[in-house]
Enzyme design. Structure first.
Site, short mmCIF file in Angstrom:
data_model
loop_
_atom_site.label_atom_id
_atom_site.label_comp_id
_atom_site.label_asym_id
_atom_site.label_seq_id
_atom_site.Cartn_x
_atom_site.Cartn_y
_atom_site.Cartn_z
CG ASN A 64 32.97 20.83 47.65
OD1 ASN A 64 33.25 21.57 46.72
ND2 ASN A 64 32.62 19.57 47.49
CG ASP A 78 33.67 20.74 43.96
OD1 ASP A 78 34.90 20.65 44.13
OD2 ASP A 78 32.89 19.79 44.11
CG HIS A 79 29.58 24.89 43.39
ND1 HIS A 79 29.36 24.36 42.13
CD2 HIS A 79 29.11 23.98 44.28
CE1 HIS A 79 28.75 23.19 42.25
NE2 HIS A 79 28.59 22.94 43.54
CG HIS A 88 33.31 15.65 42.90
ND1 HIS A 88 31.95 15.44 42.91
CD2 HIS A 88 33.83 14.60 42.22
CE1 HIS A 88 31.67 14.32 42.27
NE2 HIS A 88 32.80 13.79 41.83
NE ARG A 94 30.25 15.85 38.27
CZ ARG A 94 29.25 15.36 39.01
NH1 ARG A 94 29.08 15.77 40.25
NH2 ARG A 94 28.42 14.47 38.52
NE ARG A 110 29.11 18.54 36.01
CZ ARG A 110 28.02 17.93 36.50
NH1 ARG A 110 27.35 18.46 37.48
NH2 ARG A 110 27.62 16.78 35.98
CG HIS A 111 33.00 21.49 39.75
ND1 HIS A 111 33.79 20.48 40.21
CD2 HIS A 111 31.72 21.13 40.04
CE1 HIS A 111 33.03 19.54 40.73
NE2 HIS A 111 31.77 19.89 40.64
CD GLU A 170 33.27 15.59 47.52
OE1 GLU A 170 32.70 15.86 46.44
OE2 GLU A 170 32.89 16.04 48.59
CB THR A 175 24.93 18.13 43.11
OG1 THR A 175 25.88 17.88 44.15
CG2 THR A 175 23.53 17.88 43.65
CB THR A 176 27.04 13.61 44.66
OG1 THR A 176 28.23 14.25 44.24
CG2 THR A 176 27.30 12.13 44.82
CD GLU A 229 31.25 13.48 53.04
OE1 GLU A 229 32.49 13.47 53.00
OE2 GLU A 229 30.56 14.34 52.46
CG HIS A 237 24.88 16.43 49.16
ND1 HIS A 237 23.74 16.99 48.67
CD2 HIS A 237 25.69 16.22 48.09
CE1 HIS A 237 23.86 17.12 47.35
NE2 HIS A 237 25.04 16.65 46.98
CG HIS A 286 25.45 25.09 46.12
ND1 HIS A 286 24.21 25.55 46.45
CD2 HIS A 286 25.72 25.55 44.88
CE1 HIS A 286 23.73 26.26 45.43
NE2 HIS A 286 24.63 26.28 44.47
N1 PXP Z 1 30.13 15.59 50.33
C1 PXP Z 1 30.10 14.96 49.12
C2 PXP Z 1 30.58 13.56 49.04
C3 PXP Z 1 29.67 15.65 47.97
O1 PXP Z 1 29.65 15.03 46.79
C4 PXP Z 1 29.29 17.01 48.10
C5 PXP Z 1 28.88 17.76 46.89
O2 PXP Z 1 29.96 17.88 46.02
C6 PXP Z 1 29.36 17.60 49.36
C7 PXP Z 1 29.76 16.86 50.47
C8 PXP Z 1 29.00 19.04 49.58
O3 PXP Z 1 27.65 19.24 49.30
P1 PXP Z 1 27.11 20.73 49.23
O4 PXP Z 1 27.79 21.38 48.08
O5 PXP Z 1 25.63 20.53 49.00
O6 PXP Z 1 27.42 21.39 50.54
#
Ligand code: PXP
Length: 237
Positions: free
Chosen positions: A6, A8-9, A42, A44, A48-49, A69, A99-100, A150, A185, A208
């Site tokens: 992921n 996003d960050h 993701h 959103r 935001r990202h 996502e 975060t989610t 998931e 997550h 993350h």
């Molecule tokens: N899976 C889902 C559905 C999420 O929303 C997220 C966070 O965006 C992740 C996985 C990844 O989580 P993390 O960034 O804590 O690894």
């Protein structure tokens, strides 16, 4: 077992200065070089990202499958139908959250969730639902026509007592109901082992921690080490 990275960050860092770096496409390619099997983003509601143009570019300019996502909204459904990612993962979304924070409430969404999933499935998009390891929610996912669940590993990552056993039971239930089982997550090098060792889990989505670790070792090396730990947990090398 697949690893979805992921990114996003990477976009969070870019947006912090309104700059055009770090480049998301470069991040996706670096993740691929480390053994990432798919790229997760993701989009959103507040952008935001990840932004719409990021999704379009990642789909057009690199070859790993994209797992998008998104919240259960008409806007996001239309974006997915236009963009045609390989997969979408439906998540709950609250504006103020960092975060989610929990799984989707598939039970509460009821029959409407099945109606939301149907056109996505018809478009050939694999739909997964991000759920807490709760038997009733998993049952509702099957009724909604989800291809995968998931499992939310946030509770386990925060060392909640009994959470690993709940995840193991939930993974067995997901498979027994004929859906694919993913998890994610809050996963890190320190806690990935027990989740990757759950035999029914075939995909992990991790963000993350990998982007954080990349500050020190680079994204390719961070991803390669995570993939190695997953394979070790699975009884591989
Ligand atoms: N899976 C889902 C559905 C999420 O929303 C997220 C966070 O965006 C992740 C996985 C990844 O989580 P993390 O960034 O804590 O690894």
């Amino acid at each position: 077992m697949r690893l979805g990275v992921n990114i996003d960050h990477v976009a969070t860092l870019r947006n912090a200065r309104g700059a055009d770096y770090p480049d998301l496409l470069r991040a996706a390619l670096a993740a691929e070089a480390g053994g990432s099997d798919l790229i997760t983003v993701h989009l959103r509601e507040d952008r935001r990202h990840i932004r719409d143009a990021d999704v379009t570019r990642l789909l057009a300019e690199q070859k790993l499958p994209i797992n998008l996502e998104m919240a259960v909204t008409v806007e996001m459904q239309q974006i997915a139908l236009d963009a045609r990612p390989t997969a979408v993962c439906l998540v709950p979304e609250r504006r103020q959250e960092l975060t989610t924070e929990g799984g989707l409430d598939a039970l509460k969404l009821g029959a409407g969730l099945g109606e939301f999933v149907r056109p996505l499935r018809a478009a050939g998009i694999a739909v997964s639902l991000f759920l807490d390891p709760d038997p009733a929610q998993i049952q509702a996912a099957q009724q909604a026509g989800a291809a995968a669940v998931e499992l939310h590993t946030g509770g386990y990552a925060h060392a909640k007592h009994g959470e690993l056993a709940r995840l193991q039971d939930a993974a067995a239930q997901v498979r027994a109901l004929g859906m694919a089982c993913h998890a994610g997550h809050g996963l890190t090098f320190a806690n990935v082992h027990e989740i990757a060792a759950i035999p029914q889990v075939e995909e992990l989505n991790i963000g993350h921690f990998l982007v954080s670790e990349a500050v020190f070792v680079g994204l390719t090396a961070a991803v390669a080490e995570m993939k190695r730990l997953m394979m070790v947990a699975r009884g591989g090398i």
